[in-house]
Design an enzyme around this catalytic site. Structure first.
Site, mmCIF file in Angstrom:
data_model
loop_
_atom_site.group_PDB
_atom_site.id
_atom_site.type_symbol
_atom_site.label_atom_id
_atom_site.label_comp_id
_atom_site.label_asym_id
_atom_site.label_seq_id
_atom_site.Cartn_x
_atom_site.Cartn_y
_atom_site.Cartn_z
ATOM 1 N N GLU A 79 23.324 0.723 0.030
ATOM 2 C CA GLU A 79 23.765 0.281 -0.943
ATOM 3 C C GLU A 79 25.010 0.886 -1.296
ATOM 4 O O GLU A 79 24.806 2.264 -1.991
ATOM 5 C CB GLU A 79 22.763 0.010 -1.763
ATOM 6 C CG GLU A 79 22.863 -0.632 -3.022
ATOM 7 C CD GLU A 79 21.822 -0.658 -4.127
ATOM 8 O OE1 GLU A 79 20.510 -0.523 -3.780
ATOM 9 O OE2 GLU A 79 21.969 -1.071 -5.270
ATOM 10 N N LYS A 262 12.515 0.878 -8.873
ATOM 11 C CA LYS A 262 13.516 0.481 -7.922
ATOM 12 C C LYS A 262 14.511 1.552 -7.455
ATOM 13 O O LYS A 262 14.995 2.036 -6.710
ATOM 14 C CB LYS A 262 13.891 -0.962 -8.068
ATOM 15 C CG LYS A 262 14.609 -1.392 -6.602
ATOM 16 C CD LYS A 262 16.248 -1.279 -6.425
ATOM 17 C CE LYS A 262 16.888 -1.477 -5.191
ATOM 18 N NZ LYS A 262 18.304 -1.317 -5.333
ATOM 19 N N ASP A 278 7.946 8.332 6.424
ATOM 20 C CA ASP A 278 7.596 6.962 6.304
ATOM 21 C C ASP A 278 7.812 6.405 4.947
ATOM 22 O O ASP A 278 6.827 6.578 4.123
ATOM 23 C CB ASP A 278 5.870 6.845 6.626
ATOM 24 C CG ASP A 278 5.672 5.428 6.768
ATOM 25 O OD1 ASP A 278 6.092 4.536 6.189
ATOM 26 O OD2 ASP A 278 4.535 5.188 7.355
ATOM 27 N N HIS A 377 29.227 -0.365 -10.180
ATOM 28 C CA HIS A 377 28.657 -0.979 -9.085
ATOM 29 C C HIS A 377 29.570 -1.835 -8.359
ATOM 30 O O HIS A 377 29.979 -1.833 -7.285
ATOM 31 C CB HIS A 377 27.465 -1.396 -9.479
ATOM 32 C CG HIS A 377 26.405 -2.007 -8.036
ATOM 33 N ND1 HIS A 377 25.762 -1.173 -7.715
ATOM 34 C CD2 HIS A 377 26.447 -3.244 -7.318
ATOM 35 C CE1 HIS A 377 25.262 -1.898 -6.647
ATOM 36 N NE2 HIS A 377 25.392 -2.869 -6.578
HETATM 37 P P1 NDP Z 1 1.639 12.710 13.947
HETATM 38 O O1 NDP Z 1 0.373 12.396 14.401
HETATM 39 O O2 NDP Z 1 2.927 12.383 14.722
HETATM 40 O O3 NDP Z 1 1.848 14.366 13.523
HETATM 41 C C1 NDP Z 1 0.909 15.217 12.854
HETATM 42 C C2 NDP Z 1 0.556 16.024 13.862
HETATM 43 O O4 NDP Z 1 1.568 17.123 14.293
HETATM 44 C C3 NDP Z 1 -1.053 16.790 13.417
HETATM 45 O O5 NDP Z 1 -1.866 15.809 13.642
HETATM 46 C C4 NDP Z 1 -0.761 18.081 14.131
HETATM 47 O O6 NDP Z 1 -1.510 17.949 15.383
HETATM 48 C C5 NDP Z 1 0.682 18.429 14.494
HETATM 49 N N1 NDP Z 1 1.270 19.646 13.846
HETATM 50 C C6 NDP Z 1 2.087 20.321 14.354
HETATM 51 N N2 NDP Z 1 2.410 21.382 13.689
HETATM 52 C C7 NDP Z 1 1.722 20.932 12.294
HETATM 53 C C8 NDP Z 1 1.501 21.742 11.083
HETATM 54 N N3 NDP Z 1 2.185 22.739 10.634
HETATM 55 N N4 NDP Z 1 0.830 21.066 10.214
HETATM 56 C C9 NDP Z 1 0.125 20.069 10.369
HETATM 57 N N5 NDP Z 1 0.345 19.332 11.604
HETATM 58 C C10 NDP Z 1 1.043 19.703 12.527
HETATM 59 O O7 NDP Z 1 1.929 12.133 12.394
HETATM 60 P P2 NDP Z 1 0.744 11.938 11.173
HETATM 61 O O8 NDP Z 1 -0.883 11.963 11.506
HETATM 62 O O9 NDP Z 1 1.299 12.802 10.160
HETATM 63 O O10 NDP Z 1 1.015 10.655 10.749
HETATM 64 C C11 NDP Z 1 2.502 10.103 10.325
HETATM 65 C C12 NDP Z 1 2.666 8.795 11.122
HETATM 66 O O11 NDP Z 1 1.526 7.786 11.012
HETATM 67 C C13 NDP Z 1 3.802 8.061 10.550
HETATM 68 O O12 NDP Z 1 4.688 7.859 11.912
HETATM 69 C C14 NDP Z 1 3.470 7.073 10.002
HETATM 70 O O13 NDP Z 1 4.308 5.849 9.838
HETATM 71 C C15 NDP Z 1 2.266 6.695 10.762
HETATM 72 N N6 NDP Z 1 1.156 5.769 9.963
HETATM 73 C C16 NDP Z 1 1.050 5.476 8.755
HETATM 74 C C17 NDP Z 1 0.107 4.831 8.138
HETATM 75 C C18 NDP Z 1 -0.020 4.708 6.831
HETATM 76 O O14 NDP Z 1 0.857 5.091 5.926
HETATM 77 N N7 NDP Z 1 -0.969 3.863 6.131
HETATM 78 C C19 NDP Z 1 -1.101 4.609 8.939
HETATM 79 C C20 NDP Z 1 -0.852 4.707 10.482
HETATM 80 C C21 NDP Z 1 0.163 5.522 10.973
HETATM 81 P P3 NDP Z 1 -2.101 18.952 16.221
HETATM 82 O O15 NDP Z 1 -2.739 20.051 15.140
HETATM 83 O O16 NDP Z 1 -3.221 18.321 17.213
HETATM 84 O O17 NDP Z 1 -0.983 19.395 17.145
#
Ligand code: NDP
Length: 421
Positions: A79, A262, A278, A377
């Protein structure tokens, strides 16, 4: 470091300025110059039924000051005028010390919805008695988050009724550290689902993270010396009062509130996309928060303190952004965004994003209550019309200039001008 006249520089010069300011490595600068931003094969692994790449402009807001630190903020938006407006408002606020931003809390909430509950009183008592055990079950489902200093923090419940059905809703609040936490929450909630069904003698409907992220609130505020709003002090005072009235109007009228919010999301979405977050989740969180009192309202508040000639602005909304996870580590354009921002942790990123939302809101309100939004704009829109009409890059400025002076600025006029050019 000076960003004066930044908007007049060429793309290459802007990238060089960021590199010389230490905000970009040589490798990232080359990637930006050569447009090597996302490998098509990696993109194909990210989503389903992939065909190709989809491009959007990647811009930069040169300077915004948040909690006494200045940032250059990458913004991805199609935009016209969004980046210019945010840059302008950030500059105004910087003259009065910049934005202050506080993280009020940072936990994500998820829910298990139960229905057909045999005995509601017994069911809720059972949950209360087993809270510690339920938290242990949740943590056991994603133990790595405990090692990172996070984990499930709180279990609560509410009874909600609709269309003759009573729902027992169990809420789980989790410290997700640097992640947005969808997967952490969903793992924990799914582990709780069967146990809760048994404990409450009910049927579980679903177990999922909630985007109504009321435990992830961030507040940004600013105190603007009114004299910086316009060179004419009386005019500046009128603008300040009208900005105050405009923020009240956005709480009174839903038609205005939607547009007001918005405008805030014009800036917020642009950095969310650039930082690989996201944006649907944050949009949903912001809009549901705007309706938290049962009436959808404008999210920001502006108050004009006449005695001290200060305009106070404040924006509070959920900002559960991440510095890890999702596509953040996969997309090189996103990595460059985090690099330019100085690799902020999730809380710092949330503070920058919320401040940018308030800057965007200031720019929109200031334009609306003074010269109107169209002047600025359409000035920038002229370039898009010139391009749409088929102008080559070296013809765009000339066509846009003539278009700005034309009586009707539209595609037809742009096409006529292009023929003359
Ligand atoms: P990910 O699972 O990709 O990443 C999170 C993982 O990263 C954690 O579970 C952890 O796994 C690891 N990690 C590494 N370093 C850290 C840290 N310092 N702190 C926390 N975690 C860390 O993503 P999210 O679970 O955050 O989910 C986001 C994704 O889910 C987005 O792509 C979103 O679009 C999607 N989504 C959104 C929904 C909604 O908004 N309603 C529903 C479903 C999906 P570990 O500790 O095991 O290494």
């Amino acid at each position: 470091m000076t960003f004066s006249g930044f908007y007049k520089k060429t793309r290459e010069e802007r990238i060089t300025i960021l590199k010389e300011a230490g905000l970009l490595s040589q490798e990232s600068a080359s990637s930006l110059i050569n447009k090597e931003l996302l490998n098509v094969d990696i993109a194909g692994q990210m989503v389903e039924n992939h065909l190709s790449l989809f491009a959007l402009p990647y811009s930069i807001l040169p300077q915004i000051m948040v909690n006494n630190k200045t940032y250059s903020v990458p913004m991805v938006t199609e935009e016209p005028s969004v980046v210019a407006a945010a840059s302008n408002a950030s500059k105004i606020v910087m003259q009065s010390g910049g934005f202050t931003s506080q993280i009020l809390k940072r936990e994500m909430i998820g829910q298990v919805a139960l229905y057909d509950v045999e005995d509601m009183e017994l069911a809720t008592k059972s949950i209360d008695l087993k809270k510690d055990y339920l938290l242990q079950v949740a943590n056991a489902a994603h133990p790595s988050i405990l090692k990172r200093g996070g984990g499930a923090r709180e279990i609560s419940w509410e009874i909600k009724s609709e269309s003759g059905l009573d729902f027992l809703v169990v809420y789980l609040s989790v410290d997700v550290q640097e992640a947005m936490g969808a997967n952490i929450l969903n793992n924990m909630l799914e582990a709780l689902k069967a146990i809760l069904e048994e404990l409450t003698s009910a049927t579980a409907l679903m177990a999922i993270l909630s985007n109504h992220a009321t435990n992830s609130l961030v507040r940004a505020s600013c105190k603007i010396e009114v004299g910086t709003l316009d060179t004419d002090l009386e005019q500046a005072r009128k603008i300040a009062r009208k900005i105050e009235v405009a923020s009240i109007f956005a709480k009174a009228d839903i038609y205005r509130a939607a547009t007001h919010n918005k405008g805030i999301f014009n800036g917020i979405d642009a950095i969310l996309i650039a930082s690989g977050n996201d944006w649907r989740a944050i949009e949903a969180a912001g809009h549901s928060y705007a309706a938290k009192d049962g009436k959808y309202k404008g999210l920001s508040t502006w108050i004009y303190d006449k005695e001290n000639d200060i305009l106070h602005g404040e924006l509070t909304l959920p900002m559960p952004v991440a510095s890890v996870g999702g596509s953040i580590g996969l997309n090189p354009s996103v990595k460059i965004c985090h690099e330019i921002l100085g690799k902020p942790k999730a809380k710092e990123l949330a503070a920058i994003i919320t401040s940018l939302g308030l800057a965007q809101n200031l720019a929109a309100l200031k334009a609306l209550v003074s010269k109107g939004i169209q002047a600025g704009h359409m000035k920038l829109q002229a370039k898009s019309l010139a391009l749409l009409a088929g102008a080559k890059t070296d013809q765009v400025e000339e066509v846009a200039d003539k278009l700005r002076q034309a009586k009707h600025m539209n595609l037809e006029t742009a096409q006529k001008i292009l023929i003359e050019v």
